[in-house]
Design a protein around this motif. Structure first.
Motif, PDB file in Angstrom:
ATOM      1  N   CYS A 152       4.293  -3.389   0.464  1.00 34.07           N
ATOM      2  CA  CYS A 152       3.527  -3.461   1.717  1.00 34.07           C
ATOM      3  C   CYS A 152       2.921  -2.102   2.058  1.00 34.07           C
ATOM      4  O   CYS A 152       3.615  -1.082   2.056  1.00 34.07           O
ATOM      5  CB  CYS A 152       4.428  -3.935   2.853  1.00 34.07           C
ATOM      6  N   LEU A 161       5.643 -10.423   0.980  1.00 38.09           N
ATOM      7  CA  LEU A 161       4.237 -10.000   0.890  1.00 38.09           C
ATOM      8  C   LEU A 161       3.345 -11.242   0.889  1.00 38.09           C
ATOM      9  O   LEU A 161       3.375 -12.035  -0.053  1.00 38.09           O
ATOM     10  CB  LEU A 161       4.007  -9.181  -0.377  1.00 38.09           C
ATOM     11  N   SER A 173       3.001  -7.182   4.192  1.00 39.60           N
ATOM     12  CA  SER A 173       4.032  -8.179   4.491  1.00 39.60           C
ATOM     13  C   SER A 173       3.716  -8.874   5.801  1.00 39.60           C
ATOM     14  O   SER A 173       2.899  -8.401   6.604  1.00 39.60           O
ATOM     15  CB  SER A 173       5.401  -7.507   4.576  1.00 39.60           C
TER      16      SER A 173
END
Length: 241
Positions: A152, A161, A173
């Motif tokens: 992320c 994610l 995410s």
């Protein structure tokens, strides 16, 4: 000046009364154009079908001249493409994107190898869409617009994610997206090389790769829009859903 190579025919167009100008994608000389004398004849014209694998010899007095090709067929992919609407749309998307993206005479050996392998899968309806998606990811990488989907961009997490940032090309995410979620692109598992990837997931992934092809890669190349053949292929594929 002369050289011999093997390559994929990207396009052919009539030139004068009896000749044709062709563009081939070769492993050692990149995307290269040249004139085929007698290219409109009954003997040679059937060979000059987009996607054909050709043995080519190029000659010119000077390196910067367009030069002339002599061609010998290695294998044709026309029969497979013409017998399957999705295969034909896919072939046109590949040849159109290669012509659009690659600078003339610049070598891209890894992409060439991927492209040849992809076109050899034409007609494999269950395998080709996913292989094509991976080819688009490789094309973006080759052109300097590769996606970083490992963690992320906001939190550094490697789990959960579900988005891609349209600005950075990095994964995001669900937690990291917050109120920006609606502005982010989808990140199906298949884009990260996970899962079997059904048609619906592949279609979703095409939204994301399509954004970077049109809004980043095409924009970087100037004002030209992405080849319409890519959109036609995605539309043809979506009809399978």
């Amino acid at each position: 000046m002369d050289w011999r190579d093997q390559g994929i025919l990207l396009s052919a167009r009539r030139h004068g009364e009896t000749s044709a100008i062709i563009e081939v994608f070769t492993p050692s000389h990149g995307r290269h154009a040249g004139v085929v004398r007698g290219g409109t004849s009954r003997k040679i014209a059937p060979i000059l079908q987009p996607g054909a694998q050709l043995d080519v010899t190029w000659r010119a007095r000077l390196e910067d001249h367009i030069g002339a090709f002599t061609v010998e067929p290695v294998r044709s992919r026309a029969a497979v493409a013409m017998g399957d609407r999705l295969a034909l749309a896919g072939l046109n998307a590949v040849t159109g994107l290669v012509s659009f993206c690659l600078p003339e005479r610049e070598v891209h050996l890894p992409l060439y190898a991927r492209t040849e392998s992809l076109l050899d899968l034409l007609g494999e309806a269950d395998l080709w869409p996913l292989a094509y998606l991976r080819w688009e990811l490789a094309l973006l990488e080759e052109m300097g617009f590769g996606l970083d989907l490992s963690s992320c961009a906001v939190t550094g997490a490697t789990e959960g994610l579900v988005y891609v940032s349209p600005k950075s090309g990095r994964a995001v995410s669900r937690e990291g997206a917050g109120e920006w979620a609606e502005r982010l692109l989808p990140l199906p598992d298949i884009l990260r090389g996970e899962g079997a990837g059904d048609d619906a997931e592949i279609a979703q992934a095409f939204q994301t790769t399509g954004y970077f092809l049109s809004e980043r890669l095409a924009a970087d190349l100037g004002s030209k829009p992405l080849p319409a053949a890519r959109a036609r292929f995605v539309e043809a594929f979506s009809r399978r859903l």
